[in-house]
Design a protein around this motif. Structure first.
Motif, PDB file in Angstrom:
ATOM      1  N   MET A   1       0.839  -1.174   0.000  1.00 22.03           N
ATOM      2  CA  MET A   1       0.000   0.000   0.000  1.00 22.03           C
ATOM      3  C   MET A   1       0.888   1.243   0.000  1.00 22.03           C
ATOM      4  O   MET A   1       1.875   1.321   0.712  1.00 22.03           O
ATOM      5  N   SER A   2       0.512   2.208  -0.777  1.00 21.26           N
ATOM      6  CA  SER A   2       1.227   3.473  -0.852  1.00 21.26           C
ATOM      7  C   SER A   2       1.004   4.279   0.415  1.00 21.26           C
ATOM      8  O   SER A   2      -0.088   4.302   0.973  1.00 21.26           O
ATOM      9  N   ARG A   3       2.043   4.968   0.881  1.00 21.38           N
ATOM     10  CA  ARG A   3       1.903   5.788   2.086  1.00 21.38           C
ATOM     11  C   ARG A   3       1.154   7.080   1.776  1.00 21.38           C
ATOM     12  O   ARG A   3       0.458   7.611   2.611  1.00 21.38           O
ATOM     13  N   ILE A   4       1.319   7.606   0.590  1.00 18.70           N
ATOM     14  CA  ILE A   4       0.564   8.789   0.183  1.00 18.70           C
ATOM     15  C   ILE A   4      -0.674   8.293  -0.551  1.00 18.70           C
ATOM     16  O   ILE A   4      -0.567   7.600  -1.553  1.00 18.70           O
ATOM     17  N   VAL A   5      -1.848   8.658  -0.043  1.00 20.10           N
ATOM     18  CA  VAL A   5      -3.077   8.147  -0.639  1.00 20.10           C
ATOM     19  C   VAL A   5      -3.919   9.239  -1.285  1.00 20.10           C
ATOM     20  O   VAL A   5      -4.917   8.945  -1.933  1.00 20.10           O
ATOM     21  N   HIS A   6      -3.508  10.500  -1.099  1.00 18.82           N
ATOM     22  CA  HIS A   6      -4.252  11.597  -1.717  1.00 18.82           C
ATOM     23  C   HIS A   6      -3.304  12.761  -1.961  1.00 18.82           C
ATOM     24  O   HIS A   6      -2.504  13.117  -1.100  1.00 18.82           O
ATOM     25  N   LEU A   7      -3.412  13.347  -3.144  1.00 15.66           N
ATOM     26  CA  LEU A   7      -2.642  14.530  -3.509  1.00 15.66           C
ATOM     27  C   LEU A   7      -3.532  15.402  -4.365  1.00 15.66           C
ATOM     28  O   LEU A   7      -4.229  14.911  -5.259  1.00 15.66           O
ATOM     29  N   SER A   8      -3.532  16.706  -4.077  1.00 22.34           N
ATOM     30  CA  SER A   8      -4.384  17.635  -4.803  1.00 22.34           C
ATOM     31  C   SER A   8      -3.552  18.799  -5.334  1.00 22.34           C
ATOM     32  O   SER A   8      -2.844  19.449  -4.569  1.00 22.34           O
ATOM     33  N   LEU A   9      -3.649  19.040  -6.637  1.00 25.00           N
ATOM     34  CA  LEU A   9      -2.946  20.142  -7.279  1.00 25.00           C
ATOM     35  C   LEU A   9      -3.931  21.189  -7.766  1.00 25.00           C
ATOM     36  O   LEU A   9      -4.971  20.850  -8.332  1.00 25.00           O
ATOM     37  N   LYS A  10      -3.596  22.455  -7.557  1.00 25.76           N
ATOM     38  CA  LYS A  10      -4.385  23.555  -8.131  1.00 25.76           C
ATOM     39  C   LYS A  10      -3.757  23.868  -9.487  1.00 25.76           C
ATOM     40  O   LYS A  10      -2.547  24.085  -9.574  1.00 25.76           O
ATOM     41  N   VAL A  11      -4.556  23.839 -10.537  1.00 30.99           N
ATOM     42  CA  VAL A  11      -4.050  23.999 -11.900  1.00 30.99           C
ATOM     43  C   VAL A  11      -4.845  25.060 -12.654  1.00 30.99           C
ATOM     44  O   VAL A  11      -5.954  25.414 -12.270  1.00 30.99           O
ATOM     45  N   ASP A  12      -4.267  25.553 -13.731  1.00 30.90           N
ATOM     46  CA  ASP A  12      -4.960  26.526 -14.585  1.00 30.90           C
ATOM     47  C   ASP A  12      -5.900  25.847 -15.580  1.00 30.90           C
ATOM     48  O   ASP A  12      -6.982  26.339 -15.849  1.00 30.90           O
ATOM     49  N   ASP A  13      -5.477  24.720 -16.144  1.00 27.57           N
ATOM     50  CA  ASP A  13      -6.254  24.035 -17.179  1.00 27.57           C
ATOM     51  C   ASP A  13      -6.456  22.584 -16.752  1.00 27.57           C
ATOM     52  O   ASP A  13      -5.572  21.742 -16.940  1.00 27.57           O
ATOM     53  N   ILE A  14      -7.618  22.306 -16.190  1.00 26.49           N
ATOM     54  CA  ILE A  14      -7.901  20.986 -15.626  1.00 26.49           C
ATOM     55  C   ILE A  14      -7.918  19.895 -16.700  1.00 26.49           C
ATOM     56  O   ILE A  14      -7.474  18.775 -16.456  1.00 26.49           O
ATOM     57  N   GLN A  15      -8.410  20.208 -17.887  1.00 26.61           N
ATOM     58  CA  GLN A  15      -8.481  19.221 -18.965  1.00 26.61           C
ATOM     59  C   GLN A  15      -7.087  18.876 -19.481  1.00 26.61           C
ATOM     60  O   GLN A  15      -6.708  17.708 -19.558  1.00 26.61           O
ATOM     61  N   LYS A  16      -6.312  19.874 -19.820  1.00 26.02           N
ATOM     62  CA  LYS A  16      -4.971  19.670 -20.369  1.00 26.02           C
ATOM     63  C   LYS A  16      -4.062  18.968 -19.360  1.00 26.02           C
ATOM     64  O   LYS A  16      -3.336  18.034 -19.700  1.00 26.02           O
ATOM     65  N   THR A  17      -4.119  19.399 -18.112  1.00 26.76           N
ATOM     66  CA  THR A  17      -3.281  18.798 -17.080  1.00 26.76           C
ATOM     67  C   THR A  17      -3.682  17.353 -16.819  1.00 26.76           C
ATOM     68  O   THR A  17      -2.834  16.463 -16.719  1.00 26.76           O
ATOM     69  N   GLY A  18      -4.990  17.089 -16.717  1.00 24.26           N
ATOM     70  CA  GLY A  18      -5.469  15.728 -16.508  1.00 24.26           C
ATOM     71  C   GLY A  18      -5.100  14.805 -17.647  1.00 24.26           C
ATOM     72  O   GLY A  18      -4.696  13.658 -17.423  1.00 24.26           O
ATOM     73  N   ASP A  19      -5.211  15.291 -18.858  1.00 25.65           N
ATOM     74  CA  ASP A  19      -4.845  14.483 -20.025  1.00 25.65           C
ATOM     75  C   ASP A  19      -3.363  14.121 -19.991  1.00 25.65           C
ATOM     76  O   ASP A  19      -2.976  13.005 -20.343  1.00 25.65           O
TER      77      ASP A  19
END
Length: 75
Positions: A1-19
């Motif tokens: 199991m991974s020790r880090i289970v959640h990470l949240s980034l604030k981004v300008d372009d949610i579609q481009k970054t997610g892709d």
């Protein structure tokens, strides 16, 4: 199991970054939703909840400004 289970980034372009994360790290979309003054795109590789956030232009909540201006690690 991974020790880090959640990470949240604030981004300008949610579609481009997610892709980018889909192509480079094989993340899959779990859910994208609008909540209060932001949109969140939750993704996973099967172990981590990786979330991209983009805030509305007129957002003034403490949450929207907590991590500072521009793209960054939100939490």
């Amino acid at each position: 199991m991974s020790r880090i289970v959640h990470l949240s980034l604030k981004v300008d372009d949610i579609q481009k970054t997610g892709d980018f994360y889909q192509k480079m790290f094989n993340f899959q979309d779990a859910v994208t939703k609008k909540t209060r003054d932001h949109t969140s795109r939750h993704m996973t590789d099967g172990e981590i909840d990786f979330t991209l956030l983009t805030y509305d232009d007129d957002a003034t909540s403490a949450e929207s400004t907590a991590a500072g201006d521009g793209p960054c690690i939100h939490h």
